[in-house]
Design an enzyme around this catalytic site. Structure first.
Site, PDB file in Angstrom:
ATOM      1  N   GLY A 221      62.100 -12.376-137.524  1.00 58.83           N
ATOM      2  CA  GLY A 221      62.825 -12.458-136.269  1.00 58.83           C
ATOM      3  C   GLY A 221      62.076 -11.766-135.140  1.00 58.83           C
ATOM      4  O   GLY A 221      60.849 -11.778-135.076  1.00 58.83           O
ATOM      5  N   SER A 222      62.824 -11.123-134.270  1.00 62.48           N
ATOM      6  CA  SER A 222      62.234 -10.579-133.041  1.00 62.48           C
ATOM      7  C   SER A 222      61.319  -9.389-133.249  1.00 62.48           C
ATOM      8  O   SER A 222      60.648  -8.972-132.302  1.00 62.48           O
ATOM      9  CB  SER A 222      63.347 -10.204-132.061  1.00 62.48           C
ATOM     10  OG  SER A 222      64.022 -11.361-131.618  1.00 62.48           O
ATOM     11  N   THR A 223      61.281  -8.803-134.455  1.00 61.80           N
ATOM     12  CA  THR A 223      60.301  -7.736-134.677  1.00 61.80           C
ATOM     13  C   THR A 223      58.881  -8.275-134.506  1.00 61.80           C
ATOM     14  O   THR A 223      57.971  -7.519-134.155  1.00 61.80           O
ATOM     15  CB  THR A 223      60.451  -7.119-136.075  1.00 61.80           C
ATOM     16  OG1 THR A 223      60.235  -8.124-137.072  1.00 61.80           O
ATOM     17  CG2 THR A 223      61.831  -6.501-136.252  1.00 61.80           C
ATOM     18  N   PHE A 224      58.698  -9.583-134.740  1.00 57.51           N
ATOM     19  CA  PHE A 224      57.369 -10.190-134.596  1.00 57.51           C
ATOM     20  C   PHE A 224      56.936 -10.243-133.130  1.00 57.51           C
ATOM     21  O   PHE A 224      55.757 -10.426-132.830  1.00 57.51           O
ATOM     22  CB  PHE A 224      57.376 -11.599-135.195  1.00 57.51           C
ATOM     23  CG  PHE A 224      56.016 -12.219-135.343  1.00 57.51           C
ATOM     24  CD1 PHE A 224      55.105 -11.749-136.282  1.00 57.51           C
ATOM     25  CD2 PHE A 224      55.630 -13.286-134.537  1.00 57.51           C
ATOM     26  CE1 PHE A 224      53.848 -12.316-136.425  1.00 57.51           C
ATOM     27  CE2 PHE A 224      54.371 -13.863-134.669  1.00 57.51           C
ATOM     28  CZ  PHE A 224      53.480 -13.377-135.618  1.00 57.51           C
ATOM     29  N   LYS A 225      57.870 -10.060-132.220  1.00 57.26           N
ATOM     30  CA  LYS A 225      57.522 -10.071-130.799  1.00 57.26           C
ATOM     31  C   LYS A 225      56.574  -8.932-130.440  1.00 57.26           C
ATOM     32  O   LYS A 225      55.858  -9.017-129.436  1.00 57.26           O
ATOM     33  CB  LYS A 225      58.793  -9.985-129.947  1.00 57.26           C
ATOM     34  CG  LYS A 225      59.647 -11.248-130.019  1.00 57.26           C
ATOM     35  CD  LYS A 225      60.975 -11.079-129.303  1.00 57.26           C
ATOM     36  CE  LYS A 225      61.832 -12.335-129.442  1.00 57.26           C
ATOM     37  NZ  LYS A 225      63.197 -12.155-128.884  1.00 57.26           N
TER      38      LYS A 225
END
Length: 502
Positions: A221-225
Site C-alpha cells: 500500500g502507501s508505505t511504498f510511496k
C-alpha cells in the site's frame, strides 16, 4: 583349468571387486550421511549426551536444556514459549530444526570447529563440556511489547508481524509473527507426541509456523510511496514542488479511475510532494509514478532492497534465516511496453508489488540515518564458550547498501515526520522524541478487508536514530494502519527504554 571353472573364477573375482568397491564407497562417501542420519539411533543418543548451549537475550535464557533420566539425557526447553518462537525456532528429536536453533546448531551442540579445544580437553578430563552459548540482539522490553500489542491489537486481527531494528547497526530489536506457537511440545522426547503437535500446527489455516516478518510478502500500500518519493527527489522534484493531484485520476489506457481514501485528501489539482506524502495522496503518486517511468521506480526499489533473493538474518555474513524477496512485479503490456495503468497502481503499492515486513523496516531505517545507508540486519550479537570466558564471535555492524544520499534521506525524514505530526501516523507519536513514518492501506482481495501497514523511525533530541520499525496487520480493515502505527510507537518506545537502546 577348464573353461567352466575359469568362468566361475572370473565371476567370483568380479563380485569380490564390486563388494570391495561398495565398501569403499560407503566408507569414503556415505559414512557421514549414515552417521548423521535421523534413523541412526546411536547418533541421537550421542547428540543428547552433551548439554546444548543457551540462547539468550538481555541476560535472560530464551532456550536452555535440562537434564532428564531418559535415554536422551537433555531436554530442550523454551521458557518464553510462543513469545520468541519465530526467532529461536525449535530443536526436535526427529523433525527438522529451524530458526537460530538451526543456524547456530553446531555451536550450540558443541560440535563446531571453534569448540575443538573444549572437546580435546574433554578427552583428557573425561568430562562432557556443554555446547556454546548464543547471545541475541533482541531487546527484551521491545520484544515483550511487540508480542503483547500484536496479540491484543484493537482490530482483533489474528495474523500479522512486527519487526524493529537499530538503524545505527542493523541489530534486530524485536521480531514477532502472529499467530505464534509454543515450541516446547515440538522438542519433546516423545516423538509421537512431537509429531502430533507439529501436524496440528502445520494443518492450522492461519499457518502459525510461518515467520511472517521474513517469509510473508504482501502488497505494501502507501508505505511504498516512500520509495516513489525517493525516486522523485532524485529526479528534479523537491519537497515543495507541485505535482498533479485531484480527487480522481484515470491512467491512460485504463477506464478504472484511481481515487483517494477520502474526498478530503488532496482534492486540489496540484499539491506539493510534502503534502502528497503527508496526506497519502493516491492520485498524486499514481501520476508521479507514470511521470517517472517504470524503470526509475523499479531501480529505486532495487536500491532499497527489493528483488534481493539471498538475504539471510543470523550472524553477519553467515547462514541464518532466509528472507523472502520483496518484488515490484510486472508493469508491462504483453508486448513489453509499459502499462501506465499497472505502473500507476504499482506507484501506490498495489498491482503486483509485494513487500516483507523486514524490507519495510529497512526502508525506514535508511531514511532515519543522516547518511541514507542501510545496515545489514542481524540477530546474533555474540558467541560465548561453554564456560562463558571466551568470545568466539562478536558482531561488527556492516553496511548492506546505500539506497539514498544524505540529502534525500533528510527530505524524506521531513516528509515522514510530517505524516506523524500532521497526517495519518499520529498514533505513533512518542513524547520527547521525533517520530517519522508512513501508513499504508493495501487491498488484499475484493471480498476481504484491507491490510494495515506502518513503517517508521524514532530519533533522539540530536537527530540520531534509535529504532526503525514495520508493523503489518493482515486484513485489518478500516483503521488497520492507524492501529499498526500505534503498535509501532509502543515498540519503539520500549526499544528506547531498554538500556542498550539509547
Amino acid at each position: 583349468m577348464n573353461a567352466p571353472l575359469r568362468r566361475v573364477g572370473v565371476v567370483v573375482m568380479v563380485l569380490f571387486g564390486l563388494l570391495f568397491a561398495n565398501l569403499n564407497w560407503i566408507q569414503a562417501y556415505k559414512a557421514d550421511e549414515y552417521r548423521t542420519s535421523d534413523y541412526n539411533g546411536r547418533v541421537q543418543v550421542a547428540e543428547y549426551e552433551r548439554k546444548r548451549g543457551n540462547i539468550e537475550a538481555g541476560g535472560t535464557a530464551l532456550a536452555t536444556s535440562k537434564e532428564t533420566s531418559g535415554q536422551l539425557k537433555f531436554l530442550r526447553t523454551y521458557p518464553g514459549g510462543a513469545k520468541y518462537a519465530h526467532v529461536l525456532g525449535y530443536k526436535p528429536v526427529n523433525l527438522a530444526d529451524t530458526g537460530i536453533e538451526r543456524a547456530e546448531n553446531d555451536f550450540l551442540a558443541g560440535t563446531s570447529d571453534q569448540l575443538l579445544g573444549d572437546r580435546i580437553k574433554d578427552m583428557f578430563t573425561g568430562d562432557q563440556t556443554g555446547g556454546g552459548n548464543v547471545l541475541l540482539t533482541l531487546s527484551k522490553r521491545a520484544q515483550d511489547v511487540a508480542y503483547e500489542q500484536l496479540r491484543n491489537n484493537e482490530q482483533g486481527v489474528k495474523r500479522g508481524a512486527a519487526i524493529a531494528i537499530d538503524p545505527r547497526s542493523g541489530a534486530v530489536q524485536a521480531l514477532v509473527s502472529m499467530p505464534s506457537f509454543d515450541p516446547n511440545p515440538l522438542a519433546s522426547h516423545n516423538t509421537t507426541q512431537a509429531a502430533a503437535a507439529y501436524n496440528q500446527l502445520e494443518q492450522d489455516p492461519n499457518n502459525p509456523l510461518l515467520n511472517r516478518a521474513f517469509a510473508e510478502t504482501l502488497p505494501p500500500g502507501s508505505t511504498f510511496k516512500v520509495v516513489v518519493a525517493a525516486a522523485a527527489l532524485e529526479n528534479g522534484i523537491g519537497k515543495s514542488t507541485q505535482i498533479p493531484a485531484g480527487s480522481s485520476w484515470t491512467p491512460p489506457t485504463s477506464g478504472t479511475p484511481i481515487r483517494n481514501a477520502a474526498s478530503s485528501i488532496c482534492p486540489e489539482p496540484q499539491v506539493t510532494l510534502m503534502s502528497a506524502v503527508t496526506e497519502s495522496c493516491n492520485t498524486g503518486f499514481a501520476q508521479l509514478g507514470v511521470r517517472l517511468g517504470a524503470d526509475v521506480i523499479k531501480q529505486k526499489a532495487r536500491q532499497f532492497g527489493f528483488e534481493q533473493d539471498d538475504l539471510t538474518v543470523g550472524q553477519l555474513g553467515e547462514d541464518g534465516q532466509a528472507v523472502a524477496a520483496s518484488r515490484t512485479g510486472d508493469m508491462q503490456n504483453p508486448d513489453g511496453s509499459t502499462d501506465p495503468a499497472a505502473l500507476a497502481q504499482s506507484s501506490i503499492g498495489q498491482n503486483n508489488v509485494r513487500m516483507t515486513p523486514l524490507e519495510g523496516a529497512l526502508i525506514a531505517a535508511s531514511v532515519a540515518r543522516k547518511d541514507g545507508k542501510q545496515m545489514r540486519p542481524y540477530l546474533v550479537r555474540q558467541l560465548l564458550a561453554p564456560d562463558r570466558t571466551t568470545s568466539y564471535y562478536t558482531a561488527d555492524p556492516r553496511e548492506l547498501r546505500q539506497p539514498i544520499s544524505g540529502q534525500v534521506a533528510a527530505d524524506l525524514r521531513d516528509m515522514m515526520v510530517s505524516v506523524v505530526e500532521n497526517g495519518t501516523g499520529g498514533r505513533a507519536k512518542i513524547n520527547g522524541y521525533t517520530v517519522g513514518g508512513k501508513t499504508g492501506t493495501a487491498q488484499s482481495a475484493p471480498d476481504r478487508p484491507d491490510h494495515g501497514w506502518f513503517i517508521g523511525f524514532a530519533l533522539d533530541k540530536n537527530g540520531e536514530p534509535i529504532s526503525a520499525v514495520c508493523v503489518v496487520l493482515e486484513q485489518a480493515g478500516s483503521g488497520g494502519s492507524a492501529e499498526a502505527a500505534r503498535i509501532a510507537g509502543k515498540i519503539m518506545q520500549a526499544a528506547i527504554a531498554d538500556p542498550g537502546g539509547r
